[in-house]
Write a protein that holds these residues in place. Sequence first.
Motif: not given
Length: 682
Positions: A572-576, A578-583
């Motif tokens: 979950w932290c990795c997905s979060l 990734c989202w933070a890095h992309a957005g």
Amino acid sequence: MVATAAAGGGRWEVVRKGRRPAGGPGSSRRRTLGEANAGRALPLGAPIATSDTLFKLGFERPLKRQNKEQVPPPAAPEPPHRRHHAARGPRKPLANAAAAKPGKCRSLEEALRALDLADLQKELDKSQSMFPENPSVWVKDLAGYLNYKLQAPRSDPLLSQHPHDYPYCLVSRQLRGIIRTLLGRAAGALELFLDHCIYTMLQELDKSPGESLHGYRICIQALLLDRPKIATMNLGKYLEVLRYHQNRPAKCLTILWALGQAGLADLHEGLKVWLGVMLPVLGIKVLSSYAVAYLDRLLTMHPNLTKGFGMIRPKDFFPLLDFAFMPNNSLPPSLQEQLRRLYPRLKVLAFGARPETALHTYFPSFLSRATPSCPPGMKKEILTSMSQCLSLDPLSFSVWRQLYTKHLSQSSLLLNHLLESWDCSSRKMGPALQETVRSFKVTNEELAARGPGSDQDVAACDAACKELLRRMSGRGFPWSRLLLALLIFTTGFVLHDVWTHGSFQASSSARLLRAAGVLPAWQRLSHGCLRGYRWLERSIPAYGSQAVAVLRPQLEQLWAKGGEVARDVSEWCCSLLCWAHAGLAWLAEWLQSWLLESLWHWAECARELPLFLLRSCLVPLLEGLAAALEWGWQRCQDSCSGEVSWGCVREHLSSFTSSSWTYLHNTAAAVTNWTLAAISGH
């Protein structure tokens, strides 16, 4: 007799003295001449009416100017026959002015429900079209229309049986919009409109049947709710009216109610109204009840007092102090108690956001009121306030020093109060209090040397000053140093005792502890601890193996579950991330730029820090060290009669070493003798 030529025939007539006959020919000619000149003569104005009130005089000039302005624009010339026809009949009034006066409704709510808003808007549009450049006419037509239509039973001038925003709280949203829109268009005439509403209300109060005033009250509330500063533009005029009508409570209370509506929306303007027109009439019994109640409601409605800081000045604060605490004043006891409950908040408003810069302006008035005959409650409050002034504002000490000789009795009370509150607050005042008390002591000595002018006050002040100086110069008992010294001496005694007797068991300290029962108890305690430690050595392996055998399956299952939870959380932290890095790429750029700026800033600080340390710390330290060395060298030269030699230095060193050794030896011998005597005594 006087000869005169006749006006008509050129003959001479004899005019006799006496009363002229009424029906003579001369009179007919004069009357004919007057009638002939009637077309050219100027029309005489109406006789000047006497003013009923001072309020009317205040509004006379603006009303005359307004009447001159209330002229509609010139219309197109009418045909002669229409003008002749219009001149015959009287002027027609506005649409609904000639209608029958509406009957009074049973309540204001019913009258507001029956109000035709479309007709009101039509009348306002007509007024604006007839007088496009005179907005004062628009708002007056609005107030007159509302007061004409909203006929309900009269209430008392203060509306004490209704909420504080009555009757405006009953107005519908649509009617509020109409009123606010019109007031916004007539922004330049609103001050005159407020005067008009109040003046008309006062006129209606003079009439015995009189109309209800709900329409004017609604207009005043709507005006001051959005623009409360209009009520405070000319408070002096209303204060004069209040003083003129102080024997007419209904009129005075009506004016106070109207101006007080400014405080519903703004604490600053509400306090300005209260200080401008209500505080000066606080001593009038018929008005004091409403003034105190309004202040209570104002401070309750606005619990955040920061907007009122700076409003109450010393000239306003101290009359409030006298009203709240001085007995037998013009306020009844119940109102005085209510004002005393409001006093702490008034004190906060008076001292403001920065009391450390303003309290010295309050100190002289506090000091002058602290007389020995002052009531106990007032004296306590004044002394506490003066102590607060001295604690927060250092300039209060200089003000006190200037006023000391003129207020000796008051100063003695304050000095004794500082003595009584020494442990609570006076101790924290620091060097300023000590310097002030020392200057007072010198002044007391000078006053006592001059003669027996005011011996009692000077003696009281002098005694208080001496006691304060004694407390400030005396220090507390050094318990920490005493305990440290006792610990060091006890350790030294025990070591010396053990060293003298060869072992601890043979020492006097051991015998003393054995006789007191401490040593056997210590031996039993140590033996019990040893047995417990051996039991733990035998029992822990057995019980540990049993616990592992029982708990191992549960622990393994818990470990597996914990691993799964950790994996889920990591995913979950990795997905979060990734989202933070992309957005949130902009956040990374901002952090990068901020980090670079911070690094540059810290680099500049690191570059400036050595220079600062060198200039501010190292250079002054070296200068002080050089000065100390120079002073020591000078003292050495003085002690060696101007010529420093090795023999002189050796003599000084040997003398210092010998005196130090002698002092230490004597101290150790004295301590040893005292300890041995104490041990042998046991």
